[in-house]
Scaffold this motif. Sequence first.
Motif, mmCIF file in Angstrom:
data_model
loop_
_atom_site.group_PDB
_atom_site.id
_atom_site.type_symbol
_atom_site.label_atom_id
_atom_site.label_comp_id
_atom_site.label_asym_id
_atom_site.label_seq_id
_atom_site.Cartn_x
_atom_site.Cartn_y
_atom_site.Cartn_z
ATOM 1 N N THR A 1 8.609 16.208 -4.383
ATOM 2 C CA THR A 1 7.399 16.221 -3.556
ATOM 3 C C THR A 1 6.262 16.993 -4.225
ATOM 4 O OG1 THR A 1 8.337 18.096 -2.336
ATOM 5 C CG2 THR A 1 8.606 15.901 -1.384
ATOM 6 N N SER A 2 6.580 17.846 -5.187
ATOM 7 C CA SER A 2 5.525 18.537 -5.932
ATOM 8 C C SER A 2 4.690 17.527 -6.721
ATOM 9 C CB SER A 2 6.126 19.561 -6.890
ATOM 10 O OG SER A 2 7.034 18.935 -7.794
ATOM 11 N N GLU A 3 5.298 16.358 -6.992
ATOM 12 C CA GLU A 3 4.595 15.302 -7.711
ATOM 13 C C GLU A 3 4.102 14.188 -6.788
ATOM 14 O OE1 GLU A 3 7.181 13.834 -10.729
ATOM 15 O OE2 GLU A 3 7.574 15.827 -11.597
ATOM 16 N N THR A 4 4.839 13.939 -5.708
ATOM 17 C CA THR A 4 4.472 12.838 -4.815
ATOM 18 C C THR A 4 3.406 13.244 -3.795
ATOM 19 O OG1 THR A 4 6.237 13.351 -3.235
ATOM 20 C CG2 THR A 4 6.765 11.830 -5.024
ATOM 21 N N ARG B 1 0.876 -1.182 0.000
ATOM 22 C CA ARG B 1 0.000 0.000 0.000
ATOM 23 C C ARG B 1 0.910 1.229 0.000
ATOM 24 N NH1 ARG B 1 -2.369 2.613 4.571
ATOM 25 N NH2 ARG B 1 -4.102 3.962 3.980
ATOM 26 N N ILE B 2 1.156 1.780 -1.182
ATOM 27 C CA ILE B 2 2.083 2.910 -1.321
ATOM 28 C C ILE B 2 1.348 4.211 -1.013
ATOM 29 C CG2 ILE B 2 3.623 4.150 -2.884
ATOM 30 C CD1 ILE B 2 3.947 1.569 -4.467
ATOM 31 N N THR B 3 1.872 4.973 -0.059
ATOM 32 C CA THR B 3 1.257 6.252 0.311
ATOM 33 C C THR B 3 2.041 7.438 -0.248
ATOM 34 O OG1 THR B 3 2.433 6.168 2.435
ATOM 35 C CG2 THR B 3 0.162 5.356 2.387
ATOM 36 N N GLN B 4 3.277 7.204 -0.649
ATOM 37 C CA GLN B 4 4.050 8.256 -1.315
ATOM 38 C C GLN B 4 5.114 7.615 -2.201
ATOM 39 O OE1 GLN B 4 5.942 11.179 1.191
ATOM 40 N NE2 GLN B 4 6.283 12.592 -0.480
ATOM 41 N N TYR B 5 5.231 8.136 -3.419
ATOM 42 C CA TYR B 5 6.163 7.577 -4.388
ATOM 43 C C TYR B 5 7.506 8.308 -4.350
ATOM 44 C CZ TYR B 5 2.369 4.814 -6.397
ATOM 45 O OH TYR B 5 1.350 3.912 -6.580
ATOM 46 N N TYR B 6 8.441 7.809 -5.122
ATOM 47 C CA TYR B 6 9.775 8.396 -5.255
ATOM 48 C C TYR B 6 9.706 9.593 -6.204
ATOM 49 C CZ TYR B 6 14.678 8.655 -6.837
ATOM 50 O OH TYR B 6 15.948 9.067 -7.161
ATOM 51 N N GLY B 7 10.415 10.669 -5.850
ATOM 52 C CA GLY B 7 10.498 11.809 -6.751
ATOM 53 C C GLY B 7 10.266 13.148 -6.080
ATOM 54 N N PRO C 1 12.929 2.916 -6.241
ATOM 55 C CA PRO C 1 12.745 1.510 -5.866
ATOM 56 C C PRO C 1 11.868 0.720 -6.842
ATOM 57 C CG PRO C 1 12.524 2.916 -3.944
ATOM 58 C CD PRO C 1 12.555 3.824 -5.131
ATOM 59 N N LEU C 2 10.897 1.400 -7.455
ATOM 60 C CA LEU C 2 9.982 0.702 -8.359
ATOM 61 C C LEU C 2 10.679 0.177 -9.614
ATOM 62 C CD1 LEU C 2 6.732 2.856 -8.155
ATOM 63 C CD2 LEU C 2 7.353 0.800 -6.872
ATOM 64 N N GLU C 3 11.906 0.663 -9.878
ATOM 65 C CA GLU C 3 12.665 0.133 -11.002
ATOM 66 C C GLU C 3 13.189 -1.275 -10.720
ATOM 67 O OE1 GLU C 3 13.260 1.548 -13.994
ATOM 68 O OE2 GLU C 3 11.946 3.217 -13.423
ATOM 69 N N ASN D 1 13.207 10.527 -1.373
ATOM 70 C CA ASN D 1 14.261 9.646 -1.872
ATOM 71 C C ASN D 1 13.921 8.151 -1.770
ATOM 72 O OD1 ASN D 1 14.474 9.195 0.845
ATOM 73 N ND2 ASN D 1 16.669 9.623 0.984
ATOM 74 N N GLY D 2 12.656 7.824 -1.631
ATOM 75 C CA GLY D 2 12.233 6.427 -1.567
ATOM 76 C C GLY D 2 10.735 6.316 -1.767
ATOM 77 N N ILE D 3 10.174 5.236 -1.330
ATOM 78 C CA ILE D 3 8.713 5.099 -1.339
ATOM 79 C C ILE D 3 8.248 4.821 0.079
ATOM 80 C CG2 ILE D 3 8.525 4.308 -3.731
ATOM 81 C CD1 ILE D 3 8.266 1.441 -2.669
ATOM 82 N N ASP D 4 7.035 5.267 0.395
ATOM 83 C CA ASP D 4 6.437 5.002 1.704
ATOM 84 C C ASP D 4 5.388 3.912 1.555
ATOM 85 O OD1 ASP D 4 8.003 6.901 2.879
ATOM 86 O OD2 ASP D 4 6.436 8.447 2.963
ATOM 87 N N LEU D 5 5.485 2.915 2.424
ATOM 88 C CA LEU D 5 4.533 1.798 2.429
ATOM 89 C C LEU D 5 3.821 1.772 3.772
ATOM 90 C CD1 LEU D 5 7.054 -0.703 0.876
ATOM 91 C CD2 LEU D 5 4.939 0.011 -0.230
#
Length: 411
Positions: free
Chosen positions: A282-285, A274-280, A407-409, A296-300
């Motif tokens: 913050t204007s996009e995440t 359950r991803i609550t924030q993606y990498y990239g 990380p999704l790569e 600098n990562g993903i939040d689960l």
Amino acid sequence: MGRHLHTIFALIFMGFLFLLPFVANGGLIDDLRQQIAAKSQEVKDLQQRAAEAKQSLAEAQSKERSLQNQIYKFNKQIEALELEIAVTEEQIDEVKLKIEEIEIKIKQTQEAINLEKSRIASTLQLIYETGPPDIVELSLNAKSLSSMFQNLYSVQKLEGELKTRLNVAQELSANLVKDEADAKAQENNLVALRTQLTLQQELTEDQRSEKNILLKDTRQQETVYQKSVKQLESQQTEIQKNIIALEAKLRFAIDPSSLPKGKGILSWPVNEVRITQYYGPTSETGFINDGYQFHNGIDLAPSTGLGTPIYSAGDGKVIAVGNDGRYAYGKWVAIDHKNGLITLYAHLSKQAVSVGATVSKGDVIGFMGSTGFSTGSHLHFTVYATSTFEVIDRWYGPLPLGGHLDPLEYL
């Protein structure tokens, strides 16, 4: 010949009588199964209450940051953990009943096997003493043609009964192997549940301690609390700016040729993705503040919340473990996967490994929490290029840094 046949069939008949104790013991197993069903329902009821408590906690985390709301969140977290403890205790009782049921079945099966062996041995002994049926002897001893055929039928029935007994013994032996394997699995389950219970109890005490420290430090005054919050947020913002600046330089040092390629190289570090924030950026995440411009990562954030097991994303070696307190990553673990990648697991409530430990994919390396710069229980998962990774000392604790990757790569 006729006398031996009567003796053999009497033995077979007695064999059926030997089964009566096992039928009688079926009542005990039925009683255990009723208890297991009752425990299972209690577990479901408690799990429903725990889910409701977690939902209340999630709603509380979205409310304005105030002393009252913070105390409310602590209370709700403690309530949720206490319900989880109750669930685990009921599950332990349920597993104990299952083990008791299996042990009874194993005992009964072993006794049944021994009886079958005894009956087979006795039947074989009688057949050996009697020898194979002689058609001439059967004809001479028979009072009539129908009597002769009846004797032949009895011999054939005896042989069929013997085969049935052998099949029953083989089936009982197979059941015994399965029951013993089930018992071992349930015992392992019991050990895991007891470990989980210990963790839940420790986390509950941690939450109570944090709540008491908060009440003591603020003297239960909102103005004191708000002053400490502003000071903390200011420090966290400066630390975050520093991390972003340092890692921006390290990203330029990444050698693409040293990196593995392709999805599936790493596995998900949680069971419920359950991803609550993606990498990239913050204007996009979606999470933006003055010092937090790049994630600098993903939040689960699995729905199971605080204490959820966190797993190693691959085989490797634990190269660093740290605790930054209420800043940066809080409690964290870093693992070198020896393939050009290092993974970071942050905001843990508890670490389950130490530096130098060798881990395999799927091993538990910690438990989800909300330590460090965090607004709620989740896992921050970062992937670094190995050649850029380092840990530097800061006044609040050891800080992991590196050239980070999406990380999704690799998942």
